[in-house]
Design an enzyme around this catalytic site. Sequence first.
Site, PDB file in Angstrom:
ATOM      1  N   SER A   1       0.847  -1.178   0.000  1.00 25.47           N
ATOM      2  CA  SER A   1       0.000   0.000   0.000  1.00 25.47           C
ATOM      3  C   SER A   1       0.886   1.232   0.000  1.00 25.47           C
ATOM      4  CB  SER A   1      -0.918  -0.012   1.214  1.00 25.47           C
ATOM      5  OG  SER A   1      -0.142   0.170   2.365  1.00 25.47           O
TER       6      SER A   1
ATOM      7  N   SER B   1       5.099   3.330  -4.139  1.00 21.92           N
ATOM      8  CA  SER B   1       5.348   4.304  -5.209  1.00 21.92           C
ATOM      9  C   SER B   1       6.743   4.900  -5.073  1.00 21.92           C
ATOM     10  CB  SER B   1       4.288   5.404  -5.169  1.00 21.92           C
ATOM     11  OG  SER B   1       3.019   4.855  -5.465  1.00 21.92           O
TER      12      SER B   1
ATOM     13  N   ASP C   1       2.388  -1.622 -11.473  1.00 21.59           N
ATOM     14  CA  ASP C   1       2.316  -0.971 -10.172  1.00 21.59           C
ATOM     15  C   ASP C   1       0.861  -1.074  -9.718  1.00 21.59           C
ATOM     16  OD1 ASP C   1       2.376   0.779  -8.065  1.00 21.59           O
ATOM     17  OD2 ASP C   1       2.836   2.549  -9.269  1.00 21.59           O
TER      18      ASP C   1
ATOM     19  N   ASP D   1      15.395   1.777   7.492  1.00 26.41           N
ATOM     20  CA  ASP D   1      16.091   2.923   8.082  1.00 26.41           C
ATOM     21  C   ASP D   1      15.387   3.394   9.361  1.00 26.41           C
ATOM     22  OD1 ASP D   1      14.191   3.519   5.891  1.00 26.41           O
ATOM     23  OD2 ASP D   1      14.424   5.602   6.551  1.00 26.41           O
TER      24      ASP D   1
ATOM     25  N   SER E   1     -45.261  -5.530 -10.911  1.00 25.31           N
ATOM     26  CA  SER E   1     -46.383  -6.152 -10.238  1.00 25.31           C
ATOM     27  C   SER E   1     -47.582  -5.202 -10.330  1.00 25.31           C
ATOM     28  CB  SER E   1     -46.014  -6.391  -8.770  1.00 25.31           C
ATOM     29  OG  SER E   1     -47.137  -6.888  -8.072  1.00 25.31           O
TER      30      SER E   1
ATOM     31  N   SER F   1     -40.423 -10.869 -14.235  1.00 26.84           N
ATOM     32  CA  SER F   1     -39.114 -11.083 -14.880  1.00 26.84           C
ATOM     33  C   SER F   1     -38.330  -9.771 -15.010  1.00 26.84           C
ATOM     34  CB  SER F   1     -39.260 -11.773 -16.233  1.00 26.84           C
ATOM     35  OG  SER F   1     -40.253 -11.187 -17.031  1.00 26.84           O
TER      36      SER F   1
END
Lengths: 642, 304
Positions: free
Chosen positions: A34, A40, A112, A170, A471, A543
């Site tokens: 994510s 990205s 990606d 890091d 109906s 229907s």
Amino acid sequence: MNAIVAEKMETQALIDYLASHEQKSLLRFLTCGSVDDGKSTLIGRLLYDTKLIFEDQLASIEKDSKKHGTVGDDIDLALLVDGLQAEREQGITIDVAYRFFTTDKRKFIVADTPGHEQYTRNMATGASNSDLAVILIDARKGILTQTRRHSFIVSLLGIKHVVLAVNKIDLMDYSQAVFDKIVADYKAFAADFGFETLQAIPMSARYGDNVLSRSEKMAWYDGPTLVEHLETVQIDQDLSDKPFRLQVQWVNRPDLNFRGFSGTIASGTIRPGDEIIVANSGKSSTLKSIVTYDGELPVAGAGQAVTLTLADEIDISRGDVLTGKEARPELSDQFQAHLIWMSDQELIPGRTLLIKIGAKTVSASVTEIKHKTDVNTFANLAAKTLKLNEVAVVNVALQEPVAFDTYADNHAMGAFIVIDRVTNLTLGAGMIDHGLRRATNVHWQALDVNKATRAAAKNQKPAVLWFTGLSGAGKSTIANLVEKKLLSLGHHTYLLDGDNVRHGLNKDLGFTDADRVENIRRVAEVSKLMVDAGLITLVSFISPFRAERQMAREMLADGEFIEIYVSTPLAVAEQRDVKGLYAKARAGEIKHFTGIDSPYEAPESQQLTLNTATQAPEQLAEKVVTYMIEHGLLGDGSDYMI
Amino acid sequence: MTITPERMTHLKRLEAESIFIMREVAAEFKNPVMLYSIGKDSSVMLHLAIKAFYPSKPPFPFMHVNTTWKFREMIKFRDDTAARLGLNLISHTNQEGVANNINPFDHGSNVFTNIMKTDALKQALTEHGFDAAFGGARRDEEKSRAKERIFSFRTQNHGWDPKNQRPELWNLYNARVKPGESIRVFPISNWTELDIWQYILMENIPIVPLYFAKKRPVVERGGQLIMVDDERLPLLPGEVPEMKSVRFRTLGDYPLTAAVESEADTLEEIVAEMLVARTSERAGRMIDHDEAGSMEKKKREGYF
């Protein structure tokens, strides 16, 4: 790369460079994770480090970084890859984007893909054309539910090579202990996924550690950097050693003297003189030539787009599969498959759909959902329908047999997409597990007494008058009047409506969408039998869905299905409320009531529209009979005796 | 020794993929067309089409949307190519735009492009009833292109809705459309600019001479070199055309396409220049600079 190339490159050096570039192989991979994992940023880093960012693009990102960036004054490399304006503003990646970069050894195409659960379909899309997956993990968080989901989808799509990118190391002081724990956790649950290679790499995409260059801060890590691994990983390319398969795309017929079959070799190797079998018909011939624009080839293998000519004139058309004598594909009209549902519109078993497999598109339906799988926990659950982004094991029945292999054996021969035949949208994607054989092969008996003889005996043409509408629209009232008129003209009829079907044949069905589909499927099958018996059949059902009415139409011969739309505004029908149903639906006592909390899809291709707001039932019934006379449906039936 | 099949290098794989896509379109659509814009990408696309259907000719016409502001050398190249290969070439110009004298100077590049390119294209597609149109766009060109499908669905108004595109898995393209709807097909989506040049070199594909450096009359405007291709280019006060050795990395309408100074007059030198280039090719196209996300906006409106 570009940095290495001198401003004034000597021609010979250039030619050598190009020659080496021409020999590069191609690796397609996807990245899953994510936004928070730094996906990205990682791709931005790959493009940046391989010098594929041009100065003007960089200038544009610097400008954007000030506007949308999330990393303070630094250049936000993620902005390089978040394409569409809407998602740039929302800060999430919502679609599959393709990126390209190249090193001295390989060319790469990166899919990606977004990582959120609601984008399972996008991940599957990216994975379908990839040989390898880079699964990102935030070193601070370790294995998350989404890591399990990503791994499951990657494995479902048959990817055999995985890189576990432990990013943001890091922020964990480049700790080996953190890395080792994550890798051990991952291996514990991914053991069953059948990955052939699994390379875990500690990295910081933001600072570039172990992406292209080796990190100076992690001396304890002696494995490859991400780019080193991507450049050298051996992707199994043994498709040319598998049995020969070619799905015919296009019959190449420039003139009467040439008839070739164009397509891309899905697997195997062929040479002129080889025996060729058409899997669908079993007919055989010998391969005469392999034709290409660059000349005839002595041999061709998997991945090549060719045109084949055969020694004999045998019937071959688009969608047929050419194969060798040995190890032929399966030929069946039923199979079990894994299915990923990709539409907001639910999958309802029994509904007729289209399936495209190779170059063949056939009518089909999912006959059974065996179970769906929770993509997060891998638990198997019972299901009656499938929603967007759900994954299930299903049985599929096809209108005609097709040639296929299992997806595990051959992706090109075992993958299919599901298409809605009314909206034409792509609804899902499937991977064949294995073929199914019917316990008993039910073949239609060619009887001496058939539809035509039965109809002739009754001196009429059989047909279905299909009344659809809300109906209370007046369907049954009009249908009753029409039946009386036909009877008085000496015709043989039968009326199917809710009262005589729902109380008997269909009394096990309720009013959910799935049950409504099954209800109409049964009514359509019964009316087909009645038509076969030579009767004029009147069907009076709400229907509500176009797809089912279309299904009924396609079960019958051309001209036998007459769709009659009994059109009444909802307000008028509700005001009439003969049976008091609307009042109950409004009160919430009846669920799934058409027009109230369940949709009615008005016809688009009806033969007749009866407007009950402007004309009386008697006049409308007359209109139906007139239509039948004008269209020769009430003739003596002699021209039906063909 | 047994002869084994040719190794599938990345260019061979790209070529095979493009051919596969073209054959799908020819087989599944009733009335496809290939848009031919005369540039290097179109030259590659045309070459691939010739290969895909050989020994048949491509079973569809080619169409050029002519804004009337193309370089003269482009039109000559187009007509020579059509004659050499015996192509069925349609040239379409928005006559209403011509009648209203729509040009890039008085109306700005946005309005001009909209009327003479986007509207013209839509007119032509509707007029001929094409249900599929091949375009030579590539995913590496621009950010919003990176998410484009190979089969890109368009509504009856030729609109593109990035949120409402069909999922595209494997090589199973959904080619089904209702009357009036259409699909734009991008068979060279996965090629990069370098792939295009390498393939031109490898296959010896003819391209418009404007790609090669030559002394040409240019004026400098806003830091970009504009070629004075004919007398219709209004010169600003103080502007005097200068002869400079220039070439073009991308081709379009001459007043909207900037030249770069260059001495590269062979294909090898062009590729060498490309390898050391520090600006992306679209930088030479002024329409992209007009506003942020301008390509995405143009595409929604029906631009290629």
